[in-house]
Design a protein around this motif. Structure first.
Motif, PDB file in Angstrom:
ATOM      1  N   TYR A 118      44.188  25.363  53.491  1.00 44.45           N
ATOM      2  CA  TYR A 118      43.334  24.725  54.478  1.00 44.45           C
ATOM      3  C   TYR A 118      41.975  24.350  53.872  1.00 44.45           C
ATOM      4  O   TYR A 118      41.377  25.122  53.130  1.00 44.45           O
ATOM      5  CB  TYR A 118      43.071  25.674  55.646  1.00 44.45           C
ATOM      6  CG  TYR A 118      44.173  25.746  56.693  1.00 44.45           C
ATOM      7  CD1 TYR A 118      45.398  25.091  56.524  1.00 44.45           C
ATOM      8  CD2 TYR A 118      43.985  26.470  57.871  1.00 44.45           C
ATOM      9  CE1 TYR A 118      46.387  25.165  57.502  1.00 44.45           C
ATOM     10  CE2 TYR A 118      44.974  26.545  58.851  1.00 44.45           C
ATOM     11  CZ  TYR A 118      46.170  25.900  58.660  1.00 44.45           C
ATOM     12  OH  TYR A 118      47.136  25.977  59.631  1.00 44.45           O
ATOM     13  N   HIS A 136      54.852  27.426  63.457  1.00 46.32           N
ATOM     14  CA  HIS A 136      55.218  27.943  62.138  1.00 46.32           C
ATOM     15  C   HIS A 136      56.315  28.985  62.352  1.00 46.32           C
ATOM     16  O   HIS A 136      56.082  30.189  62.199  1.00 46.32           O
ATOM     17  CB  HIS A 136      54.012  28.609  61.477  1.00 46.32           C
ATOM     18  CG  HIS A 136      52.920  27.671  61.052  1.00 46.32           C
ATOM     19  ND1 HIS A 136      51.947  27.204  61.900  1.00 46.32           N
ATOM     20  CD2 HIS A 136      52.642  27.117  59.836  1.00 46.32           C
ATOM     21  CE1 HIS A 136      51.117  26.409  61.232  1.00 46.32           C
ATOM     22  NE2 HIS A 136      51.514  26.325  59.984  1.00 46.32           N
ATOM     23  N   HIS A 154      46.288  32.017  59.684  1.00 47.86           N
ATOM     24  CA  HIS A 154      46.640  30.635  59.331  1.00 47.86           C
ATOM     25  C   HIS A 154      46.420  29.639  60.483  1.00 47.86           C
ATOM     26  O   HIS A 154      45.292  29.253  60.740  1.00 47.86           O
ATOM     27  CB  HIS A 154      48.075  30.588  58.792  1.00 47.86           C
ATOM     28  CG  HIS A 154      48.470  29.259  58.215  1.00 47.86           C
ATOM     29  ND1 HIS A 154      47.866  28.747  57.089  1.00 47.86           N
ATOM     30  CD2 HIS A 154      49.390  28.330  58.616  1.00 47.86           C
ATOM     31  CE1 HIS A 154      48.405  27.560  56.817  1.00 47.86           C
ATOM     32  NE2 HIS A 154      49.312  27.284  57.740  1.00 47.86           N
ATOM     33  N   HIS A 164      51.419  30.190  55.912  1.00 49.21           N
ATOM     34  CA  HIS A 164      52.094  28.999  56.433  1.00 49.21           C
ATOM     35  C   HIS A 164      53.603  29.172  56.564  1.00 49.21           C
ATOM     36  O   HIS A 164      54.216  28.686  57.501  1.00 49.21           O
ATOM     37  CB  HIS A 164      51.805  27.803  55.524  1.00 49.21           C
ATOM     38  CG  HIS A 164      52.579  26.567  55.887  1.00 49.21           C
ATOM     39  ND1 HIS A 164      52.287  25.816  57.012  1.00 49.21           N
ATOM     40  CD2 HIS A 164      53.655  25.958  55.292  1.00 49.21           C
ATOM     41  CE1 HIS A 164      53.134  24.791  57.079  1.00 49.21           C
ATOM     42  NE2 HIS A 164      53.976  24.858  56.066  1.00 49.21           N
ATOM     43  N   GLU A 204      50.020  26.967  52.051  1.00 49.70           N
ATOM     44  CA  GLU A 204      49.443  25.665  52.407  1.00 49.70           C
ATOM     45  C   GLU A 204      47.943  25.927  52.511  1.00 49.70           C
ATOM     46  O   GLU A 204      47.534  26.835  53.234  1.00 49.70           O
ATOM     47  CB  GLU A 204      50.015  25.241  53.751  1.00 49.70           C
ATOM     48  CG  GLU A 204      49.423  23.979  54.341  1.00 49.70           C
ATOM     49  CD  GLU A 204      49.967  23.780  55.754  1.00 49.70           C
ATOM     50  OE1 GLU A 204      50.811  22.909  55.934  1.00 49.70           O
ATOM     51  OE2 GLU A 204      49.557  24.531  56.670  1.00 49.70           O
TER      52      GLU A 204
END
Ligand SMILES: [Zn+2]
Length: 285
Positions: free
Chosen positions: A198, A63, A137, A261, A196
């Protein structure tokens, strides 16, 4: 004709194998070949009593934007809180001698198998002996290939995230039970955040964690399906979808946030506050 058919099928087979090899190579070029370090970097001589180790190594998906954007946030928080920060991608910092200099280790979007066995053991000894850990993350995804880490540190097994939409703005709620605790100081009871999202197979609340934030599944698409390639990931976690949580691991303290993210996620003041509170709690500051 039969010979031609055999030649044709053989060629097809060779092309298929080559295509898979090329795809794998491109994937590895993007995510990096596994690398391990045994020589630690030089550390500042005086790290002070509130030293934070920010570890951003990736042997899986990197990332990059998020990692770059996170550094100024950690540095700013360090200035405000009188912490010292040491940033590295070098796995050789995971030794008893080096870890004892730090109050908190941050796995900052760390992915893949990043430590050799003795370094893993050093992290385990450090945490069980009273160290602090903050996972950000990617640190909670399924790429680490380390059962103890996924079960005991992260405290939940990662399943998926939406692939086609990637970033969605969703609503988060602060757990009512935590509203009087120091760990929720300065945090809003409801927050909106783009990230994003999870999905985990199991709920960390049932594994002994205290949940700080849940995310409302009505505000984003939980499915991780992707055309005919992935067809079994059309599920979420239901009414209770933890996204930030913490727990004690023997004498140690673990805080995990699935947020972070992309770079812009670190511009969100509420997200910065979550990181600040997480480090403060994990370090017992
Ligand atoms: Zn991600």
């Amino acid at each position: 004709m039969k010979v031609l058919k055999i030649i044709g099928l053989s060629l097809l087979g060779i092309i298929l194998v080559l295509a898979i090899a090329i795809a794998l190579f491109i994937y590895k070029m993007g995510s990096g070949f596994d690398s391990f370090e045994t020589d630690p970097p030089d550390l500042p001589s005086d790290l002070g009593s509130k030293a934070i180790l920010v570890f951003s190594k990736t042997n899986g998906f990197r990332h990059g934007g998020a990692i770059e954007a996170s550094y100024p946030v950690y540095r700013q928080l360090a200035r405000e809180n009188d912490w010292s920060i040491f940033e590295t991608d070098n796995g050789a910092v995971f030794s008893e001698e080096i870890l004892k200099k730090f109050k908190v280790v941050v796995w900052n979007n760390t992915t893949g198998r990043v430590l050799i066995e003795e370094q893993r053991q050093a992290l385990r000894d450090y945490l069980e002996g009273g160290g602090g850990f903050v996972g950000v993350h990617g640190a909670g995804d399924h790429s680490h290939h380390w059962d103890w880490y996924e079960d005991e540190v992260i405290n939940a097994r990662f399943s998926h995230h939406n692939i086609s939409l990637e970033l969605e703005t969703a609503s988060l709620s602060l757990e009512r039970d935590t509203s009087n605790l120091a760990v929720s100081e300065g945090l809003p009871t409801a927050m909106s955040h783009q990230d994003e999202w999870y999905v985990f197979y199991d709920n960390p609340r049932e594994n002994g964690s205290t949940v700080l934030y849940t995310v409302d599944e009505n505000t984003f698409d939980v499915s991780g399906n992707l055309g005919f390639l992935v067809t079994d990931k059309d599920f979420g976690m239901g009414e209770d979808h933890p996204i930030v949580w913490y727990h004690e691991l023997k004498a140690g303290r673990v805080f995990y946030s699935a947020l972070g993210h992309h770079g812009a996620a670190f511009d969100n003041r509420d997200h910065q506050q979550i990181l600040e509170n997480g480090i403060t709690w994990a370090g017992n500051f």
